[in-house]
Design an enzyme around this catalytic site. Structure first.
Site, mmCIF file in Angstrom:
data_model
loop_
_atom_site.group_PDB
_atom_site.id
_atom_site.type_symbol
_atom_site.label_atom_id
_atom_site.label_comp_id
_atom_site.label_asym_id
_atom_site.label_seq_id
_atom_site.Cartn_x
_atom_site.Cartn_y
_atom_site.Cartn_z
ATOM 1 N N GLU A 1 0.768 -1.038 -0.097
ATOM 2 C CA GLU A 1 -0.052 0.024 -0.059
ATOM 3 C C GLU A 1 0.868 1.374 -0.090
ATOM 4 O OE1 GLU A 1 -0.722 -2.583 2.064
ATOM 5 O OE2 GLU A 1 -2.753 -3.154 1.185
ATOM 6 N N HIS B 1 -11.135 -4.163 9.001
ATOM 7 C CA HIS B 1 -11.737 -3.979 7.715
ATOM 8 C C HIS B 1 -12.787 -3.104 7.563
ATOM 9 C CE1 HIS B 1 -8.848 -7.180 7.235
ATOM 10 N NE2 HIS B 1 -9.000 -7.397 5.810
#
Lengths: 330, 342
Positions: free
Chosen positions: B70, B138
């Site tokens: 990321e 999440h």
């Protein structure tokens, strides 16, 4: 690039650049000690040869991403010393109108695209610039500089892998000064042979004596050739030694005296001067002229910086966004 | 609402389809548009299928699947932007932005400023608030973090039409934009969306429902339970619902105009109430309308807890909790008046 000695103007430029880096570095530390320069300083003493080599190996079209230890890198891109020093003083005449400071020199016209104060963060950015160069089908290469300390952080390893995977025209120039802040290389790396370690990513990796401007020039030159030929990225470990503390005024009494003395024996600019003269590349009178000119350039740069106006309050909210319309102001 | 229309053909789209359509239009309009992210190339076309077909149509050079990195996805986007491209980075779940925070906060957001205007990094980072079935890593709503960073724009659409129009505006905006989607809406919310290019400008709220009793200000996925709450109170309390659509720039004037009529306002969002975007909106409303409102501006955000996995634990405002909050606000005594029946 062949392993030849560059022409005389290039050699003279290299010597001049090494001197400017050394002298401006020393002058900045002096001004800081006197309390006249309020800026974080990360000396480049010991890296002069690497910076001069990059300046000759790279073309005007090439791009660079640098770090906080950037004075020599900026000079290698031929950024005028006066704008570098004015930025250190936080003045309008600086590269970023005094809003970036010593850790954030930028001059896009001369290819210094970004300079980061975050260790290792320049590498992913260089990957992106390399991707842009590749997509543009250009002949442009991207050099990213960082210290040996930056080779520990995750962004470095992610970037090595991605640049190698995509065969990007990026040259990772590790300015290995043997110290990650105040910890020696062997104290933080199980394998201190950084070039050997990086080769595992599937890219060309070479180590070179970073005090030797010719060897460094040729090694970086080969890496740039590979980048332009589509052969992907390279890692060049320029083995140098930090001749000062980590930052401008920081303690470096912990540096082993014999190591530092041995490194100072090979201080890049005076060593290069001897080599140039002894091998008949540049005569003594010319070398003296270069030295006088460098002294004048440093004096002029500091005078320019000190006289350059401070940014006005209008600058505070300029350049936060492309347009100030609708965005918060406090 | 200002909308630049250049297309009249519309079709029913989910939010995911609207994203795919926006990316397709952007890739077609401008060769400088690039997409970077994990799994985004065909045949998988992204974990949510938001990039399905795009690598086949526009090429693997421009729709680039990356390793699971990321930080380097966003850093590569920053570098490509500095190199003249307009990259869109897909970071799947918003929680994973934690991995990329250095590149977002220290580089994308500050690059223009630190360079004195020379090195802007106009990237778009798309990320999604997940579903609580994935647990607390999440499903966080982290928009406040990005609102707190000068240099970034923050966009949170609630429907397919706005999603496409805002994403196209974001891609061609000259500043870095954090574009926040919500997994719960990805396939469930459908609407008519133009198939071509159109833009919904950043920084313009939308009045979704007019009302005279209370102003409810919300954005993103919380628009839907808020609208349902307003409908269910019809005949009892007349609720005006405003969808902010973008948090930076923040269209406070639409909120002020509404609250100055209704005299009562509440902000509803899925991020924590403490230090959530509602704190900023409420303060600005109080600053501008103090003395004219009947009661102080109210907030209803998520509980100050990680998002729980159990469906029986309700952290995020629901239709029922929004209805209760609206009733409470309506019944609250006017500022300065002492309770009558105590």
């Amino acid at each position: 690039m062949t392993n030849t000695v560059p022409d005389r103007p290039a050699l003279e430029w290299m010597y001049s650049t090494m001197l400017l880096a050394k002298m401006a570095d020393e002058r900045a530390a002096l001004e800081a000690r006197k309390g006249l320069l309020q800026a974080a300083l990360y000396p480049v003493r010991g890296l002069e040869a690497v910076c001069a080599a990059m300046g000759v190996a790279m073309t005007d079209q090439d791009q660079m991403v640098s770090s906080y230890r950037n004075l020599g890198d900026a000079l290698s891109r031929r950024i005028p010393l006066r704008t570098i020093i004015a930025e250190a003083y936080g003045r309008m005449g600086g590269t970023s109108k005094g809003k970036g400071g010593t850790m954030h020199l930028t001059d896009t016209e001369r290819g210094l695209v970004a300079t980061t104060g975050i260790v290792g963060a320049g590498m992913p950015i260089a990957v992106g610039l390399g991707l842009a160069a590749q997509l543009d089908k250009s002949n442009r290469a991207v050099v990213v500089t960082f210290g040996d300390g930056a080779t520990s952080i995750g962004s470095a390893h992610e970037s090595f892998n991605l640049a190698a995977l995509w065969k990007l025209p990026v040259v990772f120039v590790c300015q290995n000064n043997q110290w990650g802040e105040h910890t020696p290389l062997a104290g933080y790396a199980a394998n201190p042979n950084l070039a050997e370690r990086t080769a595992a990513y599937g890219m060309a990796a070479e180590a070179v004596d970073g005090f030797d401007p010719m060897a460094t020039l040729h090694t970086i030159g080969r890496a740039l050739d590979r980048a332009r030929a589509g052969d992907g990225p390279s890692f060049v470990e320029c083995r140098s030694y930090r001749l000062t503390g980590h930052s401008g005024l920081s303690d470096y009494s912990y540096v082993p005296k014999e190591e530092l003395a041995a490194a100072l024996e090979r201080d890049p600019a005076p060593t290069f001067r001897t080599w140039l003269e002894q091998n008949g590349h540049v005569d003594s009178a010319t070398l003296q002229n270069i030295e006088h000119a460098a002294e004048a350039t440093v004096d002029e740069a500091f005078a320019f910086a000190q006289e350059s106006p401070h940014p006005s309050q209008d600058e505070l909210l300029l350049d936060v966004y492309a347009s100030p319309e609708g965005v918060p102001t406090r | 609402m200002t909308t630049l229309e250049s297309s009249t053909d519309t079709t029913q789209m989910t939010i995911v389809a609207a994203i795919q359509s926006a990316l397709d239009v952007a890739l077609g309009l401008d060769e400088r548009v690039l997409i970077l992210g994990e799994d985004i190339a065909d045949p998988i076309g992204g974990v949510m299928k938001a990039t399905k077909g795009l690598s086949t149509k526009h090429g693997l050079d421009r729709v680039r699947a990356t390793p699971i990195v990321e930080q380097t996805i966003v850093g590569t986007a920053v570098g490509a932007a500095l190199g003249g491209y307009r990259p869109v980075a897909e970071i799947m779940f918003m929680d994973f932005l934690c991995q990329a925070m250095d590149q977002i906060i220290n580089h994308a957001a500050k690059s223009r400023y630190m360079s004195g205007g020379h090195s802007p990094a106009p990237i778009v980072v798309r990320a999604m608030i997940g579903d609580s079935k994935f647990g607390a890593q999440h499903s966080q709503a982290l928009e406040s973090w990005f609102m707190h960073t000068p240099g970034l724009k923050v966009v949170m659409p609630s429907n397919p039409y706005d999603t496409k129009g805002l994403l196209l505006s974001a891609i061609f905006d000259d500043d870095p934009v954090i574009f926040i989607e919500n997994m719960g809406m990805s396939y469930s919310i459908k609407g008519e969306v133009p198939t071509g290019d159109y833009r919904v400008p950043l920084g313009e709220a939308s009045v979704l429902r007019e009302g005279s009793d209370i102003t409810l200000i919300t954005y993103g996925a919380e628009v839907h339970p808020s609208m349902a709450a307003a409908q269910s109170l019809e005949g009892e309390i007349d609720v005006e619902v405003i969808d902010l659509r973008s948090l930076v720039p923040l269209d406070i004037s639409t909120c002020v105009a509404s609250a100055s009529r209704t005299k009562r306002a509440i902000i509803v969002h899925g991020s924590t109430e403490f230090c959530g975007p509602g704190a900023e909106v409420a303060t600005q409303l109080n600053d501008q309308l103090f003395g004219t409102l009947d009661v102080p501006v109210a907030r209803l955000g998520a509980t100050y807890s990680p998002v729980p996995f159990s469906q029986q634990l309700h952290s995020i405002p629901t239709e029922a909790s929004i209805v209760a909050a609206i009733r409470s606000l309506r019944q609250r005594d006017t500022v300065g008046q002492s309770p009558m029946n105590v």
